[in-house]
Design a protein around this motif. Structure first.
Motif, PDB file in Angstrom:
ATOM      1  N   SER A  51     -16.329  21.448  -9.736  1.00  0.00           N
ATOM      2  CA  SER A  51     -17.207  22.093 -11.147  1.00  0.00           C
ATOM      3  C   SER A  51     -18.651  23.183 -10.687  1.00  0.00           C
ATOM      4  O   SER A  51     -19.834  22.567 -10.411  1.00  0.00           O
ATOM      5  CB  SER A  51     -17.892  21.391 -12.172  1.00  0.00           C
ATOM      6  OG  SER A  51     -18.526  21.928 -13.530  1.00  0.00           O
ATOM      7  N   GLY A  52     -18.891  24.326 -11.229  1.00  0.00           N
ATOM      8  CA  GLY A  52     -19.871  25.121 -10.799  1.00  0.00           C
ATOM      9  C   GLY A  52     -20.068  25.830 -10.021  1.00  0.00           C
ATOM     10  O   GLY A  52     -21.128  26.201  -9.393  1.00  0.00           O
ATOM     11  N   LYS A  55     -15.681  29.352  -9.321  1.00  0.00           N
ATOM     12  CA  LYS A  55     -14.016  29.651  -9.622  1.00  0.00           C
ATOM     13  C   LYS A  55     -13.760  31.172 -11.066  1.00  0.00           C
ATOM     14  O   LYS A  55     -13.113  31.467 -10.818  1.00  0.00           O
ATOM     15  CB  LYS A  55     -13.534  28.713 -10.197  1.00  0.00           C
ATOM     16  CG  LYS A  55     -13.241  27.547  -9.259  1.00  0.00           C
ATOM     17  CD  LYS A  55     -12.936  26.489  -9.291  1.00  0.00           C
ATOM     18  CE  LYS A  55     -13.118  25.500 -10.832  1.00  0.00           C
ATOM     19  NZ  LYS A  55     -14.015  24.890 -10.189  1.00  0.00           N
TER      20      LYS A  55
ATOM     21  N   SER B 163     -21.666  26.729 -16.280  1.00  0.00           N
ATOM     22  CA  SER B 163     -19.815  27.020 -15.924  1.00  0.00           C
ATOM     23  C   SER B 163     -19.402  25.901 -16.618  1.00  0.00           C
ATOM     24  O   SER B 163     -19.804  24.563 -17.390  1.00  0.00           O
ATOM     25  CB  SER B 163     -19.283  26.288 -14.450  1.00  0.00           C
ATOM     26  OG  SER B 163     -19.042  25.182 -14.627  1.00  0.00           O
ATOM     27  N   GLY B 165     -17.494  23.391 -17.085  1.00  0.00           N
ATOM     28  CA  GLY B 165     -17.391  22.097 -16.683  1.00  0.00           C
ATOM     29  C   GLY B 165     -19.134  21.301 -16.417  1.00  0.00           C
ATOM     30  O   GLY B 165     -18.908  19.686 -16.868  1.00  0.00           O
TER      31      GLY B 165
HETATM   32  N1  LIG Z   1     -24.334  34.109 -17.283  1.00  0.00           N
HETATM   33  C1  LIG Z   1     -24.782  33.220 -16.065  1.00  0.00           C
HETATM   34  N2  LIG Z   1     -26.077  32.809 -15.794  1.00  0.00           N
HETATM   35  C2  LIG Z   1     -26.843  32.565 -15.131  1.00  0.00           C
HETATM   36  N3  LIG Z   1     -25.648  31.477 -14.141  1.00  0.00           N
HETATM   37  C3  LIG Z   1     -24.405  31.465 -14.655  1.00  0.00           C
HETATM   38  C4  LIG Z   1     -23.753  32.525 -15.158  1.00  0.00           C
HETATM   39  N4  LIG Z   1     -22.559  32.582 -14.785  1.00  0.00           N
HETATM   40  C5  LIG Z   1     -21.962  31.072 -14.309  1.00  0.00           C
HETATM   41  N5  LIG Z   1     -23.667  30.996 -13.888  1.00  0.00           N
HETATM   42  C6  LIG Z   1     -23.216  29.888 -12.864  1.00  0.00           C
HETATM   43  O1  LIG Z   1     -22.677  30.279 -12.050  1.00  0.00           O
HETATM   44  C7  LIG Z   1     -21.892  28.536 -11.184  1.00  0.00           C
HETATM   45  C8  LIG Z   1     -20.158  29.389 -10.954  1.00  0.00           C
HETATM   46  O2  LIG Z   1     -19.761  29.172 -12.252  1.00  0.00           O
HETATM   47  P1  LIG Z   1     -18.512  28.981 -13.109  1.00  0.00           P
HETATM   48  O3  LIG Z   1     -18.844  29.707 -14.579  1.00  0.00           O
HETATM   49  O4  LIG Z   1     -17.834  30.680 -12.083  1.00  0.00           O
HETATM   50  O5  LIG Z   1     -18.329  27.836 -12.183  1.00  0.00           O
HETATM   51  P2  LIG Z   1     -16.532  26.853 -12.363  1.00  0.00           P
HETATM   52  O6  LIG Z   1     -15.930  27.740 -10.546  1.00  0.00           O
HETATM   53  O7  LIG Z   1     -15.888  28.174 -13.023  1.00  0.00           O
HETATM   54  O8  LIG Z   1     -17.209  26.513 -13.139  1.00  0.00           O
HETATM   55  P3  LIG Z   1     -16.540  25.098 -13.473  1.00  0.00           P
HETATM   56  O9  LIG Z   1     -15.182  24.208 -13.126  1.00  0.00           O
HETATM   57  O10 LIG Z   1     -17.109  24.217 -14.492  1.00  0.00           O
HETATM   58  O11 LIG Z   1     -15.642  25.646 -14.763  1.00  0.00           O
HETATM   59  C9  LIG Z   1     -22.273  28.077 -12.113  1.00  0.00           C
HETATM   60  O12 LIG Z   1     -23.391  27.172 -10.826  1.00  0.00           O
HETATM   61  C10 LIG Z   1     -23.012  28.773 -13.161  1.00  0.00           C
HETATM   62  O13 LIG Z   1     -24.050  27.526 -13.891  1.00  0.00           O
END
Ligand SMILES: Nc1ncnc2c1ncn2[C@@H]1O[C@H](COP(=O)(O)OP(=O)(O)OP(=O)(O)O)[C@@H](O)[C@H]1O
Ligand SMILES: Nc1ncnc2c1ncn2[C@@H]1O[C@H](COP(=O)(O)OP(=O)(O)OP(=O)(O)O)[C@@H](O)[C@H]1O
Ligand code: SF4
Ligand SMILES: [Mg+2]
Ligand SMILES: [Mg+2]
Lengths: 347, 345
Positions: A51-52, A55, B163, B165
């Motif tokens: 998570s994070g 993706k 994100s 999660g």
């Molecule tokens: N608009 C934003 N501003 C600052 N940080 C961001 C922004 N969008 C995402 N992030 C950060 O970038 C990282 C990746 O985010 P992303 O949403 O792609 O994760 P993910 O792999 O989809 O996770 P999840 O499985 O929890 O959905 C995270 O640490 C998130 O906090």
């Protein structure tokens, strides 16, 4: 499917060195840090990871729909016969104006997206039916009656009954899983060439989940739709995917055909992930395995393996001293870990 | 035996649904919860599973009073042992119990205020219910953030910068911070990867052991349900159709719908041949339920009787309840054991 067969399939989308940087108070966060992958026509690539790890940012970047603060670079080559680039070169989606006409004609019609959180896809002000029909009217037909007919059919295919009544309801009158299915039907209603599905079934019970996944497979077989499937459910990965990319802290750390990933995982993170997997049947009350430690923030990180702090196999002075190159284990299996880079002649 | 903390009696919930067609201008009442009854003991985990749209979230909301039920009783027993009927409380009276009962909502995107920093979101219930100094608040927020795998130095930011999660974990941290007695977790870990999911489940169990927290755990992930639950209630179209201890139910389900659910779990093995029961036909709409047993149009075992007669929820084994006419006669298939008998061939 053999490794060779995977290799010879025509790619539809080729992503190279995708990077997303976000400015923070204390520096720049390398949220996505040089990602490469290919999505092949008629095939499904699974994307899993902590998570994070980036993706959703990665999947939204393919359509240039991340918020402004996400500074994106690299190439996303779209190799569709219907959208040729200039002078025989493939079309780079990242080079298009994100609000321009060309990308907007691709979004929804050629490449459709299922968002992780359904409420982001719907406006609370309009009925569900209205919003799905709208999408069909933009992309598929001008005929309102026909559009409504297609919308109703799609709703029924994702297991929503009494579609006529449901058609006139607002998003808040749907349950969480029904909203998710309505979004799926909207995404699929235009027969896209590529479906980007970000955790498409998190809100669905297993029987409806099975039905929705079946529907995606059917469309894939009928129309050769390619799928990028972001999910944390390894059961769905096993069932749906041809290939799998495992992501950690902004990088793809392992990529291989699905059977390889399950039977011959290499990266310590992939192994940890497989170990953490809860299995039905006899796991009552036992403590679930999780990977110890927390994910660092990729801000001002020296070049090193992102998994170092949590890795049981880490080699001090090697893994934390340089960035990790990708090593090819076999024709279609690559891994980013120093445990393998020496053995296989990497630098 | 632990003392009871919650008793739900004959709970019904209707929604008024307007049809926009002039023909049906009068709003119709649609029953989405039908005669729900169960009891919870302190420190117990009851999972609720069932088809999308069957009323799980609605039930959760009626219990935490985010929504008022149409009839029935929701009896809450305070720490002092006084029984309070939530449905009879007037507006502000319920405030007193708010810190005791929390809900983690299914959709963190719409349940977290976009205009509050994550720190404020997590600390809000703490500040509203306890008199604490600034540094005490900070300490508690840091502690819970760390336990839920959120980075403390990130908390100044707003929810959109997280994100999916991470947002889900913000909602969990907010619910846990006041140490409530009862938490309704609505698909609370559905967006988490397996490792963080395991971490959160372990955390929930630790807190339960320490503070005797009671959980109502709404989830469609049956392997997690198996791990965390003492008992499970299976819902179908607004009714409870099976209620039993988790072992008993997963070994020998008493309702054909439960059997279908257990067989549909995707197996994390790319070589396994599927033996899923894919339910044919549509999920019925509560506005227009089938006659007799609501499951009959999709049931492989149905008879004439099922089309005509509504089966009552009755005891079919030791503390094992099921609402199927043939629960005693049918031998239904339970969860496959992974090391088991090789029936995956
Ligand atoms: N608009 C934003 N501003 C600052 N940080 C961001 C922004 N969008 C995402 N992030 C950060 O970038 C990282 C990746 O985010 P992303 O949403 O792609 O994760 P993910 O792999 O989809 O996770 P999840 O499985 O929890 O959905 C995270 O640490 C998130 O906090
Ligand atoms: N505000 C509302 N107005 C009208 N109908 C509603 C409202 N909220 C929910 N419903 C209806 O009540 C039924 C039960 O919804 P609920 O959200 O409780 O389902 P659920 O079991 O939580 O489903 P899911 O697993 O998809 O989240 C559905 O048919 C839904 O359409
Ligand atoms: S590179 Fe080193 S630290 Fe990173 S995963 Fe491999 S062994 Fe572990
Ligand atoms: Mg995401
Ligand atoms: Mg729900």
């Amino acid at each position: 499917m053999t490794a060779e067969a995977v290799q010879t399939q025509q790619p539809l989308l080729r992503v190279r060195d995708l990077k997303i940087r976000i400015q923070m108070d204390n520096g720049v966060m390398n949220a996505v840090d040089g990602v490469d992958f290919e999505i092949r026509k008629g095939k499904t690539l699974g994307l899993v990871g902590e998570s994070g790890c980036g993706k959703s940012l990665t999947s939204r970047a393919l359509l240039s729909i991340n918020p402004k603060e996400c500074e994106t670079s690299g190439t996303v080559a779209y190799l569709s016969s219907s959208e040729p680039g200039a002078a025989g070169k493939p079309l780079n989606l990242l080079s298009l104006d994100p609000n321009g006409r060309q990308i907007r004609s691709i979004r929804g019609r050629k490449i459709a997206m299922i968002f992780q959180e359904p409420m982001t896809a719907f406006s609370p002000m309009y009925t569900i039916g209205n919003q799905i029909t709208e999408a069909i009217l933009i992309h598929r037909t001008r005929n309102k009656k026909e559009a409504k007919k297609i919308a109703l059919e799609m709703l029924s295919k994702v297991g929503i009954s009494d579609q006529e009544k449901r058609f006139d309801q607002y998003p808040h009158e749907f349950s969480g899983g029904m909203r998710q299915r309505a979004m799926i039907s909207m995404a699929l209603s235009c027969n896209p060439e590529l479906l980007i599905a970000d955790e498409p079934t998190t809100a669905l019970d297993v029987t409806i989940q099975a039905q929705v996944l079946e529907l995606m497979k059917t469309l894939q077989q009928e129309f050769g739709m390619a799928i990028l499937l972001v999910t944390h459910d390894l059961g769905i990965i096993a069932e749906m995917c041809d290939e799998v990319a495992v992501m950690y802290l902004g990088k793809i750390v392992e990529q291989a055909p699905v059977k390889e990933i399950f039977h011959n995982p290499k990266h310590p993170y992939t192994k940890g992930l497989l170990r953490s997997m809860p299995r039905l049947g006899g796991n009552k009350s036992k403590r679930l395995d999780s990977i110890e430690g927390a994910v660092p923030i990729p801000v001002n990180m020296p070049p090193m393996c992102g998994f170092y702090e949590r890795c049981k196999d880490r080699m001090e002075g090697i893994c934390n001293a340089q960035s990790v190159p990708a090593t090819q284990i076999s024709g279609s299996h690559t891994v980013r870990c120093f445990l393998y880079s020496d053995q296989h002649g990497g630098e | 035996m632990a003392k009871p903390i919650l008793e739900v009696k004959n709970l019904n919930k209707d929604f008024k649904v307007k049809s926009r067609k002039a023909l049906f201008a009068k709003p119709n009442a649609v029953r989405v919860l039908q005669d729900i009854s169960f009891q919870l003991r302190e420190g117990e985990t009851l999972s609720i599973v069932g088809e999308s749209g069957c009323g799980k979230t609605t039930l959760g909301r009626c219990i935490v009073r985010g929504m008022s039920a149409s009839s029935g009783e929701v009896l809450y027993r305070t720490e002092e042992g006084v029984a309070v009927d939530f449905l009879k409380l007037k507006g502000t009276e319920s405030k007193r119990f708010r810190k005791d009962i929390q809900m983690i909502f299914q959709d963190p995107y719409s349940s977290l205020s976009p205009r509050m920093s994550v720190f404020d979101i997590i600390s809000e219930p703490l500040i509203a219910n306890f008199k604490l100094s600034k540094s005490e608040v900070e300490e508690k927020v840091s502690a819970i953030a760390e336990k839920t795998g959120l980075n403390v130095s990130y908390l100044k930011r707003y929810p959109h910068a997280f994100s999916g999660g991470q947002r889900q974990r913000i909602a969990i941290a907010r619910a846990l911070i006041t140490q409530p007695r009862l938490i309704v977790c609505d698909e609370a870990v559905s967006a988490l990867d397996v490792s963080i999911q395991a971490q959160i489940i372990n955390l929930l169990k630790d807190l339960q052991e320490q503070f005797k927290i009671t959980y109502i755990f709404i989830s469609h992930d049956l392997s997690i349900v198996e791990n965390i639950s003492d008992r499970v209630a299976v819902m179908h179209l607004g009714r409870v159709v099976e209620l039993a201890a988790v072992d008993s139910m997963f070994k020998q389900p008493g309702h054909p719908y439960t059997e279908a659910l257990l067989s549909a779990v995707p197996q994390p093995d790319p070589d396994l041949k599927k033996t899923r029961i894919i339910l044919e036909g549509e999920v019925p709409n509560p506005a227009n339920p089938p006659s007799g047993c609501h499951f009959h149009p999709r049931c492989a075992y149905k008879t004439e009787r099922c089309i005509k007669e509504v089966p009552a929820l009755r005891e079919v084994g030791d503390h094992h309840f099921a609402a199927c006419h043939y629960a005693d006669e049918l031998t239904l298939r339970g969860a496959r054991n992974e090391q088991g008998t090789g029936d995956g061939q």
